[in-house]
Design an enzyme around this catalytic site. Structure first.
Site, PDB file in Angstrom:
ATOM      1  N   CYS A  42       4.257  10.965  15.242  1.00 11.10           N
ATOM      2  CA  CYS A  42       5.275  10.850  14.192  1.00 11.10           C
ATOM      3  C   CYS A  42       6.096   9.584  14.335  1.00 11.10           C
ATOM      4  O   CYS A  42       6.141   8.967  15.391  1.00 11.10           O
ATOM      5  CB  CYS A  42       6.247  12.030  14.274  1.00 11.10           C
ATOM      6  SG  CYS A  42       5.519  13.652  14.074  1.00 11.10           S
ATOM      7  N   CYS A  46      11.033  11.338  11.619  1.00 14.83           N
ATOM      8  CA  CYS A  46      10.381  12.546  11.121  1.00 14.83           C
ATOM      9  C   CYS A  46      11.323  13.749  11.196  1.00 14.83           C
ATOM     10  O   CYS A  46      12.023  13.953  12.189  1.00 14.83           O
ATOM     11  CB  CYS A  46       9.122  12.846  11.914  1.00 14.83           C
ATOM     12  SG  CYS A  46       8.150  14.193  11.194  1.00 14.83           S
ATOM     13  N   CYS A  73       1.117  12.725  11.501  1.00 12.40           N
ATOM     14  CA  CYS A  73       1.896  13.806  10.900  1.00 12.40           C
ATOM     15  C   CYS A  73       1.772  13.742   9.383  1.00 12.40           C
ATOM     16  O   CYS A  73       1.845  12.663   8.789  1.00 12.40           O
ATOM     17  CB  CYS A  73       3.362  13.636  11.323  1.00 12.40           C
ATOM     18  SG  CYS A  73       4.512  14.760  10.520  1.00 12.40           S
ATOM     19  N   CYS A  76       5.825  12.952   7.862  1.00 14.15           N
ATOM     20  CA  CYS A  76       6.429  11.609   7.881  1.00 14.15           C
ATOM     21  C   CYS A  76       5.431  10.494   7.598  1.00 14.15           C
ATOM     22  O   CYS A  76       5.826   9.354   7.368  1.00 14.15           O
ATOM     23  CB  CYS A  76       7.143  11.354   9.210  1.00 14.15           C
ATOM     24  SG  CYS A  76       6.047  11.127  10.639  1.00 14.15           S
TER      25      CYS A  76
END
Length: 194
Positions: A42, A46, A73, A76
């Protein structure tokens, strides 16, 4: 893909950890963090659940994390080219464009777009030059103009179709934004096309 640890991968520093738990977008682009237990990497900004610090390692950029076997992810989107703030504002804008007919509040937007109402309001205004509420109104008026131009539906029905079920409110807002009532706007369009 199996996660492969290398010697240059480091546990998270105190400064990086603070950026992660605060979802601090000013650190985006400076490092990527990955979570060993989920296999996901991430951006520091995030809004996902804060992981256990002992399961977090950092990378200089997304490709290092991907090479080590982590996947990006979905929240994000750490591999997207847009910056995190621009991407977030674009997602908010798209959500409004797709759901302008629905009752949209700042709380609803913040829920669907993953941020606090205060931060969403402030950030959206900084990037778009207007509040989310103003953008919602502008979108609804634009859609109402299209419906007025392309149909003979009653004004109240058009108001409902664009997310403003109160006809008096719709008429007042339309006039304030365009200088015309919806009926006058339709009449003016028809006179121009003759």
């Amino acid at each position: 893909m199996k996660i492969r640890m290398k010697n240059h991968e480091a546990p998270v520093s105190e400064k990086q950890w603070r950026a992660i738990i605060d979802c601090d977008s000013s650190y985006d682009g400076l490092f990527i963090y990955a979570v060993l237990t989920t296999g996901i990497f991430c951006k520091p900004s995030c809004r996902s659940r804060v992981p256990n610090r002992g399961n977090v390692i950092v990378f200089g950029h997304a490709e290092e994390a991907r090479t080590a076997g982590f996947r990006p992810c979905k929240r994000c989107k750490p591999t997207d080219r847009l910056g995190p703030i621009e991407d977030w504002v674009a997602r908010i804008t798209q959500y409004i464009d797709d759901h302008y007919k629905d009752p949209l509040t700042l709380e609803a937007l913040s829920y669907h777009c993953h941020g606090s109402p205060y931060h969403l309001q402030r950030t959206f205004k900084r990037w778009k030059g207007m509040t989310p509420g103003e953008y919602i109104q502008r979108t609804r008026i634009r859609k109402a103009k299209e419906l007025l131009a392309g149909s003979d539906k009653p004004v109240a029905e058009i108001g409902t179709a664009v997310g403003m079920p109160s006809a008096p409110y719709f008429i007042t807002l339309f006039k304030r934004k365009t200088g015309y009532t919806p009926a006058d706007f339709r009449k003016l369009l028809r006179e121009k096309t003759r």
